[in-house]
Enzyme design. Sequence first.
Site, mmCIF file in Angstrom:
data_model
loop_
_atom_site.group_PDB
_atom_site.id
_atom_site.type_symbol
_atom_site.label_atom_id
_atom_site.label_comp_id
_atom_site.label_asym_id
_atom_site.label_seq_id
_atom_site.Cartn_x
_atom_site.Cartn_y
_atom_site.Cartn_z
ATOM 1 N N CYS A 62 0.808 -1.220 0.000
ATOM 2 C CA CYS A 62 0.000 0.000 0.000
ATOM 3 C C CYS A 62 0.841 1.269 0.000
ATOM 4 O O CYS A 62 0.305 2.367 -0.202
ATOM 5 C CB CYS A 62 -0.952 0.001 1.197
ATOM 6 S SG CYS A 62 -2.054 -1.433 1.227
ATOM 7 N N ASN A 98 -10.270 -0.494 0.312
ATOM 8 C CA ASN A 98 -8.812 -0.403 0.281
ATOM 9 C C ASN A 98 -8.316 -1.008 -1.031
ATOM 10 O O ASN A 98 -8.359 -2.217 -1.220
ATOM 11 C CB ASN A 98 -8.229 -1.156 1.477
ATOM 12 C CG ASN A 98 -6.719 -1.108 1.541
ATOM 13 O OD1 ASN A 98 -6.048 -0.786 0.569
ATOM 14 N ND2 ASN A 98 -6.164 -1.458 2.696
ATOM 15 N N HIS A 154 -3.365 7.039 2.069
ATOM 16 C CA HIS A 154 -3.792 5.743 1.547
ATOM 17 C C HIS A 154 -5.149 5.420 2.161
ATOM 18 O O HIS A 154 -5.345 5.509 3.382
ATOM 19 C CB HIS A 154 -2.757 4.672 1.909
ATOM 20 C CG HIS A 154 -3.272 3.283 1.819
ATOM 21 N ND1 HIS A 154 -3.890 2.775 0.702
ATOM 22 C CD2 HIS A 154 -3.276 2.264 2.744
ATOM 23 C CE1 HIS A 154 -4.243 1.521 0.920
ATOM 24 N NE2 HIS A 154 -3.881 1.193 2.154
#
Length: 463
Positions: A240, A419, A389
Amino acid sequence: MANALGLTSPPVHFFRGKKMALWDLSRPIQWTPLRCRAAAEAGVESRVPESASPRSMPPRGHKCIYGQFSNQWLVVGLVASLTAKFITISWNGNNCFSMNCQCVPENYHVYRLNRNKKRLINEHCRVVGMGSKLVGCGSAVPKLIVSNADLAQIVDTSDEWISVRTGIHNRRILSGNETLGSLAVEAANGALEMAQVNAREVDLIIMCSSTPDDLFGSGGQIQRDLGCKDAWTFDITAACSGFVVGLITATRFIKGGGFKNILVIGADALSRYVDWTDRGTCILFGDAAGALLVQACSSDEDGLLGFDVHSDGHGQRQLTVLARDERMEITSSMNGAPLFPPKKKSFSCIEMNGKEVFRFVVRCVPQSIEAALDEAGIPTSSIDWLLLHQANQRIIDAVSTRLDIPSDKVISNLANYGNTSAASIPLALDEAVRSGKVQPGNTIATAGFGAGLTWGSAIVRWK
């Protein structure tokens, strides 16, 4: 101390390239002054070989700038404009010349002499020491929408349970003939279109993904499908944090390698590695791609104001997708020793310690952003937008609170996509730019964090 050509200024930016040799200095050469407005203003004396006048160098109408490249050869640059600001040339004392980046024309070229055919060949010339600006973005998501209500039919959960704990309502999942590569290409095309840059002008493609269509990486496929014939490409795996790492890497290639147009793509399909019976992880992840075109610019226009990156392998166990042995019969030799083939590996599903990951992010990410702000030399109050993020709304809220950034300055599209790993930052940025939320000149504090453990921040200016 002036060199043989009378150039005394300190270096600014250097030109590098393979076999940039052009003029044979082994023969006697008569030097003549070069009329250069910017150089004259700086008090720099420039001279060129009288025997190599602009009229003798193709294409016609171009003025020649010369500089010594080695003891035997001379580098030649052709400047298209005779009326605009001329280039300030300076000597760095190591057989290399530099030129003021503000005066570098778009069509600067270097020609080298083919000794056998006695002709000039146009070669690409790279300018190092340049800044980087963000000039285009794009994104793409799969067609299939999976809602919290859909997940409630396969695991023990509910829309309220998921949304309260994560802020997520929907996520997109690859289906049918969709591939991660096709999403990446669509996102990259969007960035190129916004930047008004042709695919053939791209020098480098950085593919940031932990879930490529090919274990060896998808960068080459993306380059082929985009038609970026002259681009080099490679993949980055940093989970990520991948997109932030890719963005910082792109600016270093521009500054130190002389690249001009770099596509940074963040794309992931974590749905491939989700255990759809585990309500702790299957509710979180979605698939998407986002892209950003980073372009060389003058140092005064540099869009990367500061950055900060970290890794801590001691936390690796908190978020993993491990390779494990598949069960298979191993052939033995006559003396009982095992023989080939070795055990085949396959990746497990995502395993995450959510509480520990939350603690790590809330502790480390604000510190990283503050470090990047310190490097940029600007206070938190100067931030126009906070773009993290998109992992969990609780994390986003906690980090913004630690930094004392109001919620109306926080970009979040987590509710619609979940996500999406390396795609989350460029996806959210693209939506914010196209909706008019992010305007040219806005300062954005962005941070990625995830498996590794890795985390990093970048303070950037949009266009």
